[in-house]
Design a protein around this motif. Structure first.
Motif, PDB file in Angstrom:
ATOM      1  N   LYS A 128       0.829  -1.203   0.000  1.00 45.99           N
ATOM      2  CA  LYS A 128       0.000   0.000   0.000  1.00 45.99           C
ATOM      3  C   LYS A 128       0.868   1.261   0.000  1.00 45.99           C
ATOM      4  O   LYS A 128       0.554   2.256  -0.670  1.00 45.99           O
ATOM      5  N   LYS A 129       1.963   1.215   0.758  1.00 42.63           N
ATOM      6  CA  LYS A 129       2.869   2.363   0.801  1.00 42.63           C
ATOM      7  C   LYS A 129       3.492   2.610  -0.569  1.00 42.63           C
ATOM      8  O   LYS A 129       3.647   3.765  -1.001  1.00 42.63           O
ATOM      9  N   ILE A 130       3.835   1.531  -1.262  1.00 40.27           N
ATOM     10  CA  ILE A 130       4.417   1.681  -2.602  1.00 40.27           C
ATOM     11  C   ILE A 130       3.403   2.292  -3.561  1.00 40.27           C
ATOM     12  O   ILE A 130       3.738   3.177  -4.366  1.00 40.27           O
ATOM     13  N   VAL A 131       2.166   1.826  -3.480  1.00 42.01           N
ATOM     14  CA  VAL A 131       1.120   2.367  -4.353  1.00 42.01           C
ATOM     15  C   VAL A 131       0.948   3.863  -4.112  1.00 42.01           C
ATOM     16  O   VAL A 131       0.863   4.672  -5.060  1.00 42.01           O
ATOM     17  N   ARG A 132       0.922   4.258  -2.838  1.00 41.60           N
ATOM     18  CA  ARG A 132       0.765   5.688  -2.535  1.00 41.60           C
ATOM     19  C   ARG A 132       1.973   6.487  -3.019  1.00 41.60           C
ATOM     20  O   ARG A 132       1.831   7.622  -3.512  1.00 41.60           O
ATOM     21  N   GLY A 133       3.172   5.911  -2.880  1.00 39.37           N
ATOM     22  CA  GLY A 133       4.366   6.622  -3.329  1.00 39.37           C
ATOM     23  C   GLY A 133       4.405   6.779  -4.840  1.00 39.37           C
ATOM     24  O   GLY A 133       4.808   7.852  -5.346  1.00 39.37           O
ATOM     25  N   VAL A 134       3.999   5.754  -5.571  1.00 37.93           N
ATOM     26  CA  VAL A 134       3.964   5.853  -7.033  1.00 37.93           C
ATOM     27  C   VAL A 134       2.922   6.878  -7.461  1.00 37.93           C
ATOM     28  O   VAL A 134       3.147   7.676  -8.382  1.00 37.93           O
ATOM     29  N   GLU A 140       9.731  11.622 -13.496  1.00 31.87           N
ATOM     30  CA  GLU A 140      10.597  10.439 -13.500  1.00 31.87           C
ATOM     31  C   GLU A 140      11.607  10.466 -12.357  1.00 31.87           C
ATOM     32  O   GLU A 140      11.879   9.430 -11.730  1.00 31.87           O
ATOM     33  N   MET A 141      12.151  11.630 -12.034  1.00 32.33           N
ATOM     34  CA  MET A 141      13.157  11.722 -10.978  1.00 32.33           C
ATOM     35  C   MET A 141      12.557  11.345  -9.617  1.00 32.33           C
ATOM     36  O   MET A 141      13.166  10.613  -8.833  1.00 32.33           O
ATOM     37  N   GLU A 142      11.357  11.854  -9.325  1.00 27.92           N
ATOM     38  CA  GLU A 142      10.710  11.516  -8.062  1.00 27.92           C
ATOM     39  C   GLU A 142      10.395  10.020  -7.984  1.00 27.92           C
ATOM     40  O   GLU A 142      10.555   9.388  -6.930  1.00 27.92           O
ATOM     41  N   LEU A 143       9.964   9.457  -9.109  1.00 27.80           N
ATOM     42  CA  LEU A 143       9.641   8.032  -9.126  1.00 27.80           C
ATOM     43  C   LEU A 143      10.876   7.182  -8.878  1.00 27.80           C
ATOM     44  O   LEU A 143      10.841   6.243  -8.072  1.00 27.80           O
ATOM     45  N   ARG A 144      11.972   7.520  -9.551  1.00 27.90           N
ATOM     46  CA  ARG A 144      13.206   6.769  -9.354  1.00 27.90           C
ATOM     47  C   ARG A 144      13.703   6.902  -7.908  1.00 27.90           C
ATOM     48  O   ARG A 144      14.165   5.926  -7.297  1.00 27.90           O
ATOM     49  N   GLY A 145      13.621   8.105  -7.354  1.00 27.02           N
ATOM     50  CA  GLY A 145      14.061   8.308  -5.973  1.00 27.02           C
ATOM     51  C   GLY A 145      13.228   7.511  -4.978  1.00 27.02           C
ATOM     52  O   GLY A 145      13.760   6.933  -4.021  1.00 27.02           O
ATOM     53  N   GLN A 169       1.411   4.347 -14.672  1.00 33.03           N
ATOM     54  CA  GLN A 169       0.184   3.557 -14.701  1.00 33.03           C
ATOM     55  C   GLN A 169       0.504   2.056 -14.722  1.00 33.03           C
ATOM     56  O   GLN A 169      -0.192   1.259 -14.087  1.00 33.03           O
ATOM     57  N   ARG A 170       1.552   1.682 -15.461  1.00 33.78           N
ATOM     58  CA  ARG A 170       1.946   0.274 -15.475  1.00 33.78           C
ATOM     59  C   ARG A 170       2.344  -0.198 -14.070  1.00 33.78           C
ATOM     60  O   ARG A 170       1.961  -1.282 -13.626  1.00 33.78           O
ATOM     61  N   LEU A 171       3.124   0.640 -13.401  1.00 38.13           N
ATOM     62  CA  LEU A 171       3.539   0.292 -12.042  1.00 38.13           C
ATOM     63  C   LEU A 171       2.343   0.183 -11.110  1.00 38.13           C
ATOM     64  O   LEU A 171       2.258  -0.740 -10.274  1.00 38.13           O
ATOM     65  N   LEU A 172       1.410   1.134 -11.226  1.00 33.25           N
ATOM     66  CA  LEU A 172       0.223   1.084 -10.365  1.00 33.25           C
ATOM     67  C   LEU A 172      -0.588  -0.176 -10.631  1.00 33.25           C
ATOM     68  O   LEU A 172      -1.085  -0.820  -9.688  1.00 33.25           O
ATOM     69  N   THR A 173      -0.741  -0.543 -11.892  1.00 30.72           N
ATOM     70  CA  THR A 173      -1.490  -1.769 -12.221  1.00 30.72           C
ATOM     71  C   THR A 173      -0.794  -2.998 -11.643  1.00 30.72           C
ATOM     72  O   THR A 173      -1.441  -3.888 -11.083  1.00 30.72           O
ATOM     73  N   SER A 177      -2.237  -5.351  -8.520  1.00 30.75           N
ATOM     74  CA  SER A 177      -2.397  -6.809  -8.634  1.00 30.75           C
ATOM     75  C   SER A 177      -1.713  -7.525  -7.480  1.00 30.75           C
ATOM     76  O   SER A 177      -2.262  -8.487  -6.911  1.00 30.75           O
ATOM     77  N   GLN A 178      -0.520  -7.051  -7.118  1.00 31.30           N
ATOM     78  CA  GLN A 178       0.175  -7.651  -5.984  1.00 31.30           C
ATOM     79  C   GLN A 178      -0.599  -7.464  -4.682  1.00 31.30           C
ATOM     80  O   GLN A 178      -0.655  -8.365  -3.844  1.00 31.30           O
ATOM     81  N   LEU A 179      -1.214  -6.291  -4.519  1.00 30.21           N
ATOM     82  CA  LEU A 179      -1.988  -6.022  -3.307  1.00 30.21           C
ATOM     83  C   LEU A 179      -3.212  -6.928  -3.219  1.00 30.21           C
ATOM     84  O   LEU A 179      -3.514  -7.480  -2.154  1.00 30.21           O
ATOM     85  N   ASN A 180      -3.916  -7.091  -4.344  1.00 30.44           N
ATOM     86  CA  ASN A 180      -5.086  -7.981  -4.340  1.00 30.44           C
ATOM     87  C   ASN A 180      -4.682  -9.424  -4.052  1.00 30.44           C
ATOM     88  O   ASN A 180      -5.365 -10.137  -3.297  1.00 30.44           O
ATOM     89  N   ALA A 181      -3.571  -9.848  -4.646  1.00 30.58           N
ATOM     90  CA  ALA A 181      -3.098 -11.214  -4.407  1.00 30.58           C
ATOM     91  C   ALA A 181      -2.673 -11.408  -2.954  1.00 30.58           C
ATOM     92  O   ALA A 181      -2.949 -12.455  -2.353  1.00 30.58           O
TER      93      ALA A 181
END
Length: 239
Positions: A128-134, A140-145, A169-173, A177-181
């Motif tokens: 969940k934390k990763i989803v919120r961060g993405v 791009e710089m913020e995402l990589r950091g 969007q790809r990362l969020l999708t 999926s990982q969160l639902n699993a």
């Protein structure tokens, strides 16, 4: 004739006593090694110890019966009488220990299940934390950091092969999926643990109660539980 009858009885009593102490020693040594290493506050260790106590009860009961039978075969032996009395006193306290196991196993079981559940919740919260961060990344710089700050950062190519919004969007999708699993797996594992625990606890409860009755019957009036079981309708053959 009296000498011919008593001699086999004395010999049999020695063999009974020897076999009984061997069974008792085997049971106690198995219980000792099952408790190592000692972790008193660990619920998993507590459950393992209680299972070892119940598993060793059968052999311990057989050894106790053989020691008491040896004294009956040679009633003139003061040594066998003293050892039989000691075993019966210990049997009375062992019966109490078996009854104490019944409620305590539920307490330890729920604590052990809670520890596993906490670990699963930490994994879900991390996703969940990763989803919120993405979602919060605007370039791009913020995402990589942000991805680099994760305990196990996912591989990111040096150059993105698509515009930043599409990559995000790809990362969020993917993480959705990982969160639902993870939520589904946690629910299934929680259900399986509960079913397995109820089955094990029910079996252990019945076994502990039956063994407590057996050891109390051997101890008879040497233990505090004998009167209780008599009032419950057991050991009526003594009336």
């Amino acid at each position: 004739m009296g000498s011919a009858i008593s001699r086999p009885s004395v010999t049999a009593s020695r063999w009974f006593a020897l076999a009984g102490w061997v069974f008792i020693g085997t049971s106690l040594s198995g219980l000792l090694f099952a408790s190592l290493p000692v972790r008193l506050i660990d619920p998993a260790w507590q459950l393992r110890l209680m299972s070892a106590i119940l598993s060793s009860a059968n052999i311990l009961l057989l050894g106790t019966l053989l020691v008491c039978a040896a004294q009956l075969l040679n009633e003139k032996s003061k040594q066998l009488e003293q050892r039989s009395l000691l075993v019966r006193k210990v049997a009375s306290w062992y019966a109490i220990l078996l009854l104490v196991i019944i409620p305590f196993q539920f307490h330890a079981g729920f604590r052990a299940s809670g520890a596993v559940q906490a670990s699963e919740n930490e994994r879900i919260e991390l996703i969940k934390k990763i989803v919120r961060g993405v979602q919060a990344s605007t370039n791009e710089m913020e995402l990589r950091g942000f991805l680099a700050s994760l305990p196990s950062p996912p591989p990111v190519p040096a150059r993105l092969n698509a515009p930043f919004p599409e990559i995000r969007q790809r990362l969020l999708t993917n993480f959705d999926s990982q969160l639902n699993a993870a939520n589904y797996q946690a629910g299934e594992l929680r259900r399986e643990r509960m079913e397995r625990f109820i089955a094990d606890a029910s079996r252990n409860t019945v076994q502990a109660l039956l063994m407590a009755i057996a050891f109390t019957g051997i101890a008879e009036k040497q233990g505090p539980l004998f009167g209780l079981f008599v009032r419950l309708g057991l050991f009526r053959y003594r009336d």
